[in-house]
Design a protein around this motif. Structure first.
Motif, mmCIF file in Angstrom:
data_model
loop_
_atom_site.group_PDB
_atom_site.id
_atom_site.type_symbol
_atom_site.label_atom_id
_atom_site.label_comp_id
_atom_site.label_asym_id
_atom_site.label_seq_id
_atom_site.Cartn_x
_atom_site.Cartn_y
_atom_site.Cartn_z
ATOM 1 N N GLU A 15 21.845 -1.496 40.897
ATOM 2 C CA GLU A 15 20.630 -0.773 40.476
ATOM 3 C C GLU A 15 20.601 0.671 40.952
ATOM 4 O O GLU A 15 20.035 1.530 40.294
ATOM 5 C CB GLU A 15 19.384 -1.513 40.971
ATOM 6 N N ASP A 16 21.167 0.946 42.124
ATOM 7 C CA ASP A 16 21.194 2.307 42.644
ATOM 8 C C ASP A 16 22.612 2.875 42.656
ATOM 9 O O ASP A 16 22.894 3.830 43.373
ATOM 10 C CB ASP A 16 20.630 2.343 44.068
ATOM 11 N N MET A 18 24.586 4.652 40.592
ATOM 12 C CA MET A 18 24.836 6.053 40.259
ATOM 13 C C MET A 18 24.203 6.982 41.284
ATOM 14 O O MET A 18 24.811 7.982 41.693
ATOM 15 C CB MET A 18 24.286 6.364 38.866
ATOM 16 N N GLY A 517 26.613 3.394 34.929
ATOM 17 C CA GLY A 517 25.268 3.787 34.512
ATOM 18 C C GLY A 517 24.865 3.323 33.137
ATOM 19 O O GLY A 517 23.791 3.690 32.651
ATOM 20 N N ASN A 523 21.696 2.352 36.099
ATOM 21 C CA ASN A 523 20.900 2.656 37.295
ATOM 22 C C ASN A 523 19.445 2.289 37.034
ATOM 23 O O ASN A 523 18.950 2.413 35.909
ATOM 24 C CB ASN A 523 20.998 4.152 37.631
ATOM 25 N N THR A 541 15.500 9.452 33.983
ATOM 26 C CA THR A 541 16.535 9.098 34.955
ATOM 27 C C THR A 541 17.901 9.657 34.572
ATOM 28 O O THR A 541 18.639 10.174 35.422
ATOM 29 C CB THR A 541 16.600 7.568 35.103
ATOM 30 N N LEU A 545 20.241 12.226 36.849
ATOM 31 C CA LEU A 545 21.627 11.960 37.230
ATOM 32 C C LEU A 545 22.580 13.007 36.650
ATOM 33 O O LEU A 545 23.529 13.435 37.309
ATOM 34 C CB LEU A 545 22.023 10.561 36.767
#
Length: 661
Positions: A15-16, A18, A517, A523, A541, A545
Motif C-alpha cells: 500500500e505504501d 511507491m 504502483g 499505492n 496520488t 508520486l
C-alpha cells in the motif's frame, strides 16, 4: 481468471510501496548533500558550489528568456491616497504578453527604496486585502512597491472558453492552471518557473527605470508561491539587494516526509540529486541580507525544515562575517500572507533598505478590486487583441528547442541505437536491478489455459514490487510471448479474460503485468490535500508520486517502463523465448512503446488507444492532464514519432488500434 486480493493475496504489503521507495531514494541523496555542505569551510569552496547550483537550477528550468530591449509600458490609472498613490501599470515581459501590476508610490520625489511584491496563490492577488495592506504599509514607510499578477491569476487568466468566457482550468488561486501549464513545460524540457522568474525580472527592470527609485535599494518579498518566486529571483538576479521570502522555506527532506504535493513551478527536476534545496537558493544571495518569514503551524512548509534551512544559511553567511544579515521571523499562525506574519518582515525591510525606522499604521484603506484594475474589463486577453498565452510561449519554446520540429522524423539518427540510448537516458533506465525471484501465489487451469499468479521485485534497497498473471495456451504453436499492459493492470481481470485468452492463443504466453504502483501493487490513496478525490487528477496520488519522482531526477513513467523491461526479461526466462512482444492499452501503450524502444530482441508492439504524443500534450490548447505520464524533456529527445521511426528501422512490427472489449 482472477486478479489479486489485498496485499497480493497476503504476501506483501504494497500500500505504501511507491511512497516508501521515493523517500528511501531521496534519503540517500539528502545524506550526500548534507555531508557535502558540512565539509565546506571556506568562502572559495562555497562559491564554487554556489555557481554549480546556480547553473544546475537554470538548466533545470530550461534557462531564462531574453529580456525585451524596448517593452511597452503603460500607466492606465492612478488612485491618490494620503501619503501615497496607486498607479495601475501594464508592461510586456515578452512580445504581446502583458503583465498587470499596481505600483504604490510614496509622496516625495525620492529616490526611494523599492520592493517587488510577488504574489502567492490568490485568485485576484493585487486586490487581496492582506496584500494591499502590506503594500500600503511599505508605501507609507517610503517605499515604491510594485505588486504583479502572476501568470493565470488576477487579470492574466489563461484558460478560458473563447465563446462562453468560462474557465476551462481553474481553482486554488491559480495552482490548477499553473500545474496544467507546468505539465506542458515538463514535456518540453522547461519549467513554468522560467516564465514566472522572467516576469519578476521585468518587474525589476520597471522599478529600476523609474526616476523616483534608488536602483541600489530594491528588495523582493512574497508569501507562499510568492515566497518561492522571491527565492528564485534573488538567487538568479543580483539586483535584489535584500529578500524576504515568507511561508516558503523548509528543507526538501522535511517536506517530502509530510506526503504533501508540490506545485509545478516548485517541482525542479533533479533538484534532490543536484543538491538544490531551499537553503541553497537562500545562500546563493550571500552576503546580501535575507529574512525568512515562517509560520509555526504552516501546513505546507514544516517549521522544523524552516529552522534547519536558516541554520544552514547562517553558517554560510558566517564565512563572510555576515551572519547577522540572516533574519528569521516566526509567527504563531498557520500558512499566511506577508502582512499576517506581523510587523517583523516589514520592519526588517525598512531597516535594511529604508530611510527611516518602520512605523505601523492603523488606518489602512482597502481599494475595491475594480479600482485596482489595469485593463478595462480586468483581462489582458480582452484588452489586447494580439495577446499571447502561456501556451503560445511554450509552443514557441518547443519550436526553438526541438530538432526538425514536432511530429517529424527529421534529425533522428539513422542508427536506431541512437534512439535507444536517448530513451534509456531520458527515462533513467540505466539502473541497477536485482535478481528476479518470482513468487507464485497460485497455479491453476482455466478453460484449458495454464494460469499463474505471481509477483517479484525489479529493484532492491529500496524495493520495487511488481505483479502479474502469466497465462499460457498449450494449444498455441506461437513461441513469442508478450507482456500485456492494461491501464488498470490486473485489476481489469476477470473482465478482460476473453481478451487475455485471445492474446494467449496469438502469442503462446502472455503476462498481464502490473508495474510498480499499478493494479495489485497500486499505492494507497494519499489523503493530502483532503479535498482531492481523483487519484489521477491534479494533486491526486499519481500527481504527488510523479512530481516527487521529478525531484529525484527520474520519472514515474520511467520507473514503470523499467519494470516492463524487467517483466519482458522474466517472461523470456520463464517461457524459453528469445524475443518478446508488448501489448499496451491506454497508459500501458506508452509503457509498451518505450519499453520496446529500450529493450533488445523485440518482435512486435501493439498499441491500443494510446495517449496523445508528448508534443501534442505540450503544444495543444486543451490536452488531457495525465500525471502518470509526467516526464521531463521528452518532446526534444524521444517523442512518439521519432521512437516509432526508430522501431521501424529495427524491423519491429508496430500495430495500433482501439481497445479490446
Amino acid at each position: 481468471m482472477e486478479g489479486f486480493g489485498d496485499a497480493i493475496d497476503g504476501y506483501v504489503d504494497v500500500e505504501d510501496g511507491m511512497a516508501r521507495y521515493v523517500l528511501a531514494r531521496a534519503e540517500e541523496q539528502f545524506a550526500d548533500a548534507r555531508a557535502e555542505k558540512r565539509s565546506i569551510d571556506s568562502r572559495e569552496e562555497f562559491e564554487r558550489r554556489r555557481e554549480d547550483v546556480r547553473a544546475a537550477f537554470r538548466s533545470s528550468i530550461g534557462g531564462l528568456p531574453d529580456r525585451m530591449a524596448d517593452p511597452s509600458i503603460e500607466t492606465t490609472g492612478r488612485l491618490d491616497r494620503t501619503g501615497y498613490a496607486i498607479e495601475s501599470v501594464v508592461f510586456e515581459s515578452r512580445p504581446d504578453f502583458h503583465v498587470t501590476a499596481n505600483c504604490y508610490v510614496p509622496d516625495g520625489r525620492g529616490p526611494h527604496p523599492a520592493v517587488l511584491f510577488l504574489c502567492g496563490h490568490v485568485d485576484d492577488p493585487k486586490a487581496d486585502p492582506y496584500n494591499q495592506r502590506a503594500c500600503i504599509e511599505l508605501a507609507r514607510n517610503g517605499f515604491v512597491v510594485l505588486i504583479v499578477d502572476p501568470i493565470a491569476q488576477g487579470e492574466r487568466l489563461q484558460y478560458r472558453d473563447p465563446e462562453t468566457g468560462e474557465a476551462i482550468v481553474a481553482g486554488g488561486g491559480g495552482v490548477f492552471a499553473h500545474c496544467y501549464a507546468g505539465q506542458k513545460c515538463f514535456y518540453a524540457g522547461a519549467n513554468l518557473a522560467r516564465y514566472m522568474i522572467h516576469d519578476a525580472r521585468c518587474g525589476l527592470d520597471y522599478l529600476e527605470a523609474r526616476a523616483d527609485v534608488d536602483g541600489d535599494r530594491i528588495g523582493a518579498t512574497g508569501s507562499s508561491g510568492g515566497g518561492i518566486q522571491t527565492l528564485y529571483l534573488a538567487a538568479l538576479d543580483d539586483r535584489v539587494a535584500a529578500a524576504a521570502p515568507c511561508c516558503s522555506v523548509t528543507t526538501r527532506r522535511e517536506w517530502l516526509k509530510t506526503g504533501k504535493r508540490i506545485d509545478a513551478e516548485q517541482s525542479i527536476p533533479a533538484a534532490i540529486p543536484r543538491g538544490i534545496d531551499y537553503d541553497d537558493l537562500l545562500t546563493r544571495m550571500a552576503p546580501r541580507p535575507v529574512c525568512v518569514g515562517a509560520a509555526a503551524s504552516d501546513e505546507y512548509f514544516p517549521i522544523e525544515g524552516s529552522r534547519e534551512a536558516v541554520d544552514r544559511t547562517r553558517r554560510i553567511y558566517d564565512l563572510y562575517g555576515a551572519g547577522e544579515r540572516v533574519n528569521f521571523v516566526v509567527a504563531d499562525r498557520p500558512h499566511c500572507s506577508v502582512y499576517e506574519l506581523g510587523d517583523g518582515v516589514l520592519e526588517w525591510l525598512c531597516e535594511r533598505l529604508g530611510d527611516d525606522e518602520y512605523t505601523s499604521h492603523e488606518d489602512v484603506p482597502i481599494a475595491a478590486r475594480t479600482e485596482l484594475r489595469c485593463t478595462p474589463a480586468g483581462s489582458v486577453r480582452e484588452a489586447y487583441p494580439d495577446e499571447r498565452t502561456i501556451d503560445d510561449l511554450i509552443r514557441e519554446y518547443v519550436a526553438e528547442t526541438t530538432p526538425g520540429g514536432t511530429g517529424s522524423d527529421d534529425g533522428v539518427e539513422s542508427d536506431p541505437s541512437g534512439m535507444r540510448d536517448a530513451v534509456i537516458e531520458t527515462f533513467d533506465l540505466d539502473r541497477e536491478g536485482c535478481e528476479l525471484s518470482p513468487r507464485v501465489v497460485e497455479r491453476t487451469t482455466v478453460k484449458g489455459l495454464d494460469v499463474e499468479r505471481l509477483w517479484f521485485k525489479t529493484e532492491r534497497d529500496p524495493d520495487a514490487v511488481v505483479a502479474g498473471v502469466l497465462v499460457s495456451d498449450p494449444r498455441s504453436a506461437a513461441d513469442g510471448p508478450a507482456v500485456v499492459l492494461y491501464e488498470g493492470g490486473t485489476e481489469e481481470l476477470p473482465a478482460r479474460s476473453d481478451d487475455v485468452a485471445a492474446l494467449a492463443a496469438e502469442y503462446g504466453a502472455v503476462l498481464v503485468f502490473d508495474p510498480r504502483g499499478v493494479g495489485a501493487v497500486r499505492n494507497r490513496e494519499i489523503p493530502i490535500p483532503t479535498w482531492v478525490e481523483d487519484y489521477y487528477g491534479i494533486y491526486g496520488t499519481e500527481f504527488k508520486l510523479a512530481y516527487d519522482a521529478l525531484l529525484l531526477g527520474t520519472s514515474l513513467l520511467g520507473m514503470r517502463v523499467y519494470d516492463v523491461i524487467r517483466a519482458a526479461e522474466f517472461l523470456c526466462q520463464e517461457t524459453g523465448g528469445d524475443r518478446v512482444s508488448f501489448v499496451g492499452e491506454g497508459t500501458g501503450a506508452t509503457h509498451a512503446l518505450y519499453a520496446a524502444a529500450a529493450a533488445r530482441d523485440v518482435d512486435r508492439v501493439a498499441l491500443r488507444d494510446m495517449a496523445p504524443s508528448f508534443a501534442e500534450m505540450a503544444t495543444d490548447r486543451n490536452p488531457p492532464f495525465r500525471p502518470e505520464l509526467t516526464a521531463f524533456d521528452v518532446v526534444r529527445t524521444c517523442d512518439r514519432e521519432r521512437t516509432l521511426a526508430a522501431l521501424a528501422r529495427r524491423n519491429v512490427a508496430v500495430e495500433s488500434g482501439e481497445p479490446s472489449a
